[in-house]
Write a protein that holds these residues in place. Sequence first.
Motif, PDB file in Angstrom:
ATOM      1  N   GLU A  91       7.413 -13.505   9.129  1.00 20.46           N
ATOM      2  CA  GLU A  91       6.613 -12.345   9.521  1.00 20.46           C
ATOM      3  C   GLU A  91       6.211 -11.561   8.270  1.00 20.46           C
ATOM      4  OE1 GLU A  91       5.476 -11.735  12.389  1.00 20.46           O
ATOM      5  OE2 GLU A  91       6.636 -13.139  13.598  1.00 20.46           O
ATOM      6  N   CYS A 109       6.701  -7.780   8.134  1.00 22.76           N
ATOM      7  CA  CYS A 109       8.057  -7.237   8.272  1.00 22.76           C
ATOM      8  C   CYS A 109       8.533  -6.659   6.945  1.00 22.76           C
ATOM      9  CB  CYS A 109       9.000  -8.332   8.764  1.00 22.76           C
ATOM     10  SG  CYS A 109      10.724  -7.854   8.797  1.00 22.76           S
ATOM     11  N   ALA A 161      14.155  -6.472   8.050  1.00 25.68           N
ATOM     12  CA  ALA A 161      14.620  -7.332   9.136  1.00 25.68           C
ATOM     13  C   ALA A 161      16.036  -6.935   9.520  1.00 25.68           C
ATOM     14  CB  ALA A 161      14.592  -8.794   8.709  1.00 25.68           C
ATOM     15  N   LEU A 207      12.849  -3.308  21.626  1.00 24.31           N
ATOM     16  CA  LEU A 207      12.043  -4.305  20.933  1.00 24.31           C
ATOM     17  C   LEU A 207      10.790  -4.672  21.717  1.00 24.31           C
ATOM     18  CD1 LEU A 207      14.802  -6.911  19.920  1.00 24.31           C
ATOM     19  CD2 LEU A 207      14.037  -4.907  18.627  1.00 24.31           C
ATOM     20  N   ASP A 232       8.450 -11.200  20.763  1.00 20.80           N
ATOM     21  CA  ASP A 232       7.334 -12.132  20.628  1.00 20.80           C
ATOM     22  C   ASP A 232       7.434 -13.208  21.706  1.00 20.80           C
ATOM     23  OD1 ASP A 232       9.316 -13.897  19.806  1.00 20.80           O
ATOM     24  OD2 ASP A 232       8.766 -13.818  17.688  1.00 20.80           O
ATOM     25  N   SER A 240      12.814 -13.024  18.747  1.00 19.05           N
ATOM     26  CA  SER A 240      12.593 -12.020  17.715  1.00 19.05           C
ATOM     27  C   SER A 240      11.504 -11.073  18.193  1.00 19.05           C
ATOM     28  CB  SER A 240      12.198 -12.650  16.367  1.00 19.05           C
ATOM     29  OG  SER A 240      10.960 -13.332  16.464  1.00 19.05           O
ATOM     30  N   GLY A 241      11.425  -9.919  17.557  1.00 21.68           N
ATOM     31  CA  GLY A 241      10.413  -8.965  17.962  1.00 21.68           C
ATOM     32  C   GLY A 241      10.400  -7.750  17.059  1.00 21.68           C
ATOM     33  N   ARG A 242       9.320  -6.990  17.179  1.00 21.72           N
ATOM     34  CA  ARG A 242       9.180  -5.769  16.381  1.00 21.72           C
ATOM     35  C   ARG A 242      10.023  -4.668  17.010  1.00 21.72           C
ATOM     36  NH1 ARG A 242       5.239  -1.804  16.601  1.00 21.72           N
ATOM     37  NH2 ARG A 242       4.104  -3.042  18.163  1.00 21.72           N
ATOM     38  N   SER A 257       7.677  -1.379   8.888  1.00 27.28           N
ATOM     39  CA  SER A 257       7.739  -2.300  10.015  1.00 27.28           C
ATOM     40  C   SER A 257       9.105  -2.980  10.050  1.00 27.28           C
ATOM     41  CB  SER A 257       6.633  -3.353   9.892  1.00 27.28           C
ATOM     42  OG  SER A 257       6.719  -4.301  10.932  1.00 27.28           O
ATOM     43  N   TRP A 291      11.605  -5.622  12.100  1.00 27.85           N
ATOM     44  CA  TRP A 291      11.681  -6.720  13.053  1.00 27.85           C
ATOM     45  C   TRP A 291      13.146  -7.094  13.245  1.00 27.85           C
ATOM     46  CZ3 TRP A 291       7.805 -10.043  15.323  1.00 27.85           C
ATOM     47  CH2 TRP A 291       6.505  -9.573  15.129  1.00 27.85           C
TER      48      TRP A 291
END
Length: 240
Positions: free
Chosen positions: A119, A122, A125, A147, A150, A155-157, A214, A216
């Motif tokens: 990413e 990102c 993390a 979150l 995705d 995983s995700g933001r 950002s 993640w």
Amino acid sequence: MNPLVLIPARMAATRLPNKPLADIGGKPMIVRAWEAAAASGLPVAVAAGDPEIVQAVEAAGGRAVLTDPDLPSGSDRIRAALDAIDPNGAHDVVINLQGDMPFAGPSISRLCAELMAREPSCDIATLVAPEAGPEDRANPDVVKAVLALDGTGRSGRALYFTRSTLYGDGPVWRHVGVYGYRRAALEAFCAAPPSPLERREKLEQLRALEMGLSLWAAVIDEAPLSVDNPADLEAARKLA
């Protein structure tokens, strides 16, 4: 990417004084944490707040750097250690692995690095795990991550972190306090003052979100044991 794993540790823990040197199966806790990180194959060093920690790690064959014991947080400690170890900036990613997770498997460090490689947006993390039980939802000592997952669901933001109860249907993700920083993000984060949400929730990662960085998170199946009090230490000794 050229990641470096740094493990902050200091003796003056409030709930369990001297815990980096607590014996777990014949080894100091910080040595077990260093061994687990080294098994990832990434370069590892301990960012120590006290000379006793340096001595324990070096006696086990590891690398440690002494930092100012009065630094306010683990993030500041790894920043100081990074400047001492790598003043020329060869390492562009830093993994902050907690010294009180003596059984964190080698995949823990690699997951943060892999997420940042996958990413590009990102800046930082981290990891989350499913709640251990319904009691986690209302426990203020359990930090929950909100979150935007995705398509993989692994995983995700990160949208927010909170100690408050989360309502409604859906998974509750328990935050695991391991971080991977792009070097520029770590420098910016440590240079910024504590933010309003950070002070309100007493969660350092909220400063990063308020700064517009950002974050993640990668999902792991189970949170590794974190040794925060005498009961946790006894549980760790049973696992050794």
